[in-house]
Write an enzyme that holds these catalytic residues in place. Structure first.
Site, PDB file in Angstrom:
ATOM      1  N   ASP A 210       0.862  -1.167   0.000  1.00 23.03           N
ATOM      2  CA  ASP A 210       0.000   0.000   0.000  1.00 23.03           C
ATOM      3  C   ASP A 210       0.912   1.234   0.000  1.00 23.03           C
ATOM      4  OD1 ASP A 210      -2.387   1.630   0.430  1.00 23.03           O
ATOM      5  OD2 ASP A 210      -1.613   1.881   2.460  1.00 23.03           O
ATOM      6  N   ASP A 409      -1.595  -0.646   6.174  1.00 15.94           N
ATOM      7  CA  ASP A 409      -1.755  -0.083   7.513  1.00 15.94           C
ATOM      8  C   ASP A 409      -3.159   0.422   7.815  1.00 15.94           C
ATOM      9  OD1 ASP A 409      -1.556   2.146   5.740  1.00 15.94           O
ATOM     10  OD2 ASP A 409      -1.115   3.425   7.462  1.00 15.94           O
ATOM     11  N   ASP A 413      -7.172  -1.591   3.954  1.00 16.83           N
ATOM     12  CA  ASP A 413      -6.230  -2.647   3.563  1.00 16.83           C
ATOM     13  C   ASP A 413      -6.605  -4.005   4.154  1.00 16.83           C
ATOM     14  OD1 ASP A 413      -4.647  -0.785   2.204  1.00 16.83           O
ATOM     15  OD2 ASP A 413      -3.519  -0.285   4.004  1.00 16.83           O
TER      16      ASP A 413
END
Length: 567
Positions: A210, A409, A413
């Site tokens: 990410d 995080d 996600d």
């Protein structure tokens, strides 16, 4: 601390979230919280390994279990009991050390078959030597010269077979290495949630990152606000935008709140929220009331806007604003890479891993970050929703040869973390992401000290631990293959036999050797990264884990001041 500023002592079990706690010099801090009054220095060595006392002031984060220094302060409890950082770490370590890896379950299966096999082998040994002694014309001398007779000599050999066989070494091979390996990980800021995860780390070949908060610091900064058309942004609209964004914990929302607060002339002015709806991965819609007038505010990406927006090419994160159905402008928001993100990505690429990046940001913004990191353009997925992140993970897994690690995080996600072969979460992220992950990398909340090197530590520790497990199995199997034939008497024709007491000592040595082999994991050293002093980075990183001082971003303050002066 009660309403009248009077303090009374209560059992720590009765402490609740939101309570104000008084901490005197030398006291152990009973819970996690935020300092509200006073200044001090705290010994956090139990949790972070930091040998020096850490300064604390109002708005600083304190950790339950750490010890107060010479100062006197008050803090508001944010986590108590089993929800504190220390309790979570302890619980995670307990679960990890009790979880069996697939290879350990296989070892348990072998051990369950090994015991009856050895008993049968011992019986066969006794019968064979008994027959040989009584029917052979020239039996070995040790049977003839034994003062207790041939039967006793045969029984002694069969007993040696049982004693020397060591299922203990097979049973200890995996759990001892897992316990030491997870302990080494905890000391180095890596929480591994199970023994099976150690095995999975050895088959990974794709890393999907990410962007915001993982590769970047997540400390977003609004560069500018671009107004569309001839619209004039009023203080009332700015106040409604700020109120709407305070409903979200997303880094972009926090950046907009900080920016609008600098522009507002009256900081105390607040709008009332009538209703709100957050669309994960896109933005939020909020209906506000201010001075008797209602405003419908939408802040987010272009897919959330009620009308089409100018599709300007930009290499920053863009958040559009709509007031009462009209798109009035956009915030250009930038984020900086973590200080060692480039080195970590390049280290993974140099090891042969395929590195990809996924983000909900615009394509141009994603490509800018990818170019800085050295990630190939074909491995960049931009403008995706949380569900699409999960779909990308599944797409990479389709051919069956790819084992995907997802590193994230945020709440958005979580689906991808659960779907991936190995989910890695950064500790500064959301609680749901941490719960969804298999490995948690402890990181600093301060963007200036944020680091990604813990991912490399986690990968290396898992691989080294699993290698140690296999090495333990190798020595345990070699020991039994070597000692069992000797105990059965293959060297008897040459006058060499194994006394049961000697067999017992050999069996004990095999178990001790497996444990000693596992303990050698404590000598683990962090791998060196290209362009990065790993030792210095590790010390700096661990010294500042959990230090969550609230600081004003100087760049935002300076820019807001310039805008105010120009107006």
């Amino acid at each position: 601390v009660e309403a009248g500023n009077a303090s009374r002592e209560i059992p720590v079990e009765l402490l609740q979230v939101g309570d104000i706690v008084e901490v005197k010099p030398g006291m152990k801090i009973p819970a996690d919280g935020i300092v509200t009054q006073g200044q001090t220095e705290v010994d956090e060595s139990l949790i972070t390994g930091e040998s020096l006392a850490v300064p604390k002031e109002p708005k600083s984060f304190v950790i339950g279990g750490s010890v107060n220094g010479s100062g006197h302060f008050f803090f508001r409890a944010t986590s108590v009991g089993d929800d504190t950082k220390l309790a979570n770490i302890v619980q995670t370590m307990k679960q990890a050390q009790l979880t069996k890896a697939p290879i350990q379950r296989y070892a348990d299966y072998l051990a369950s078959k090994f015991v009856p096999f050895v008993l049968i082998l011992s019986l066969i040994t006794f019968v064979c030597w008994t027959v040989l002694c009584h029917f052979s014309s020239s039996p070995p001398k040790m049977f003839v010269e034994n003062p207790n007779g041939k039967f006793y000599a045969c029984l002694q050999i069969s007993i040696s077979v049982i004693v020397v066989a060591c299922p203990c070494a097979l049973g200890l091979a995996a759990p001892t290495a897992i316990m030491v390996g997870t302990g080494v990980g905890a000391r180095n800021g890596v929480l591994i949630k199970g023994g099976d995860i150690l095995e999975r780390c050895n088959s990974l070949n794709v890393f999907l990152f990410d962007k915001t908060g993982t590769l970047t610091t997540g400390h977003m900064c609004v560069e500018k606000f671009i107004v569309f058309g001839n619209h004039t942004v009023t203080d009332e609209e700015l106040c409604c935008i700020r109120t709407a964004e305070t409903l979200s914990e997303h880094p972009v929302a926090k950046a907009i709140v900080n920016y609008t607060e600098k522009l507002l002339k009256d900081d105390a002015r607040r709008a009332n929220v009538i209703g709100s709806e957050i669309t994960i991965g896109k933005g939020l819609a909020c209906e506000c009331e201010l001075d008797g007038e209602k405003y419908k505010v939408i802040v987010g990406n272009k897919f959330l806007m009620p009308t089409e927006v100018p599709d300007d090419v930009t290499d920053v994160t863009v958040s559009y604003v709509s007031i009462n159905g009209k798109v009035i402008g956009r915030f250009d928001i930038n984020d900086s890479l973590k200080r060692d993100a480039v080195d970590v990505v390049q280290h993974l690429i140099s090891k042969g891993y395929k590195v990809c990046m996924v983000t909900g940001d615009t394509h141009s913004s994603a490509m800018k970050i990818a170019q800085e990191l050295g990630i190939e353009g074909g491995n960049v997925y931009s403008e995706v929703t949380p569900q699409e992140k999960r779909d990308i993970v599944m797409l990479l897994q389709q051919n069956g040869t790819n084992k995907v690690t997802f590193v994230g995080d945020g709440i958005n996600d979580s689906p991808a973390l659960v779907t991936s072969d190995l989910g890695v979460s950064i500790s500064t992220g959301s609680d749901i992401a941490i719960e969804s992950a298999d490995v948690v990398v402890l990181d600093d909340a301060d963007p200036k000290r944020a680091s990604l090197i813990g991912l490399i530590y986690a990968l290396d520790i898992c691989q080294k631990t699993f290698q140690r497990v296999k090495l333990n199995f190798f020595w345990a199997i070699c020991y039994n293959m070597f000692m069992l034939p000797i105990s059965m008497g293959v060297l008897v024709p040459w006058g060499i036999t194994l006394h049961p007491m000697t067999a017992g000592a050999a069996m004990a040595v095999s178990s001790v050797s497996v444990i000693a082999c596992s303990l050698l994991l404590n000598t683990w050293k962090p791998p060196q990264l290209v362009g990065l002093n790993a030792k210095k980075s590790k010390e700096s990183w661990l010294n500042h884990i959990f230090k969550r001082e609230s600081k004003v971003d100087e760049d935002i303050e300076l820019q807001a001041g310039l805008i105010r002066n120009s107006n």
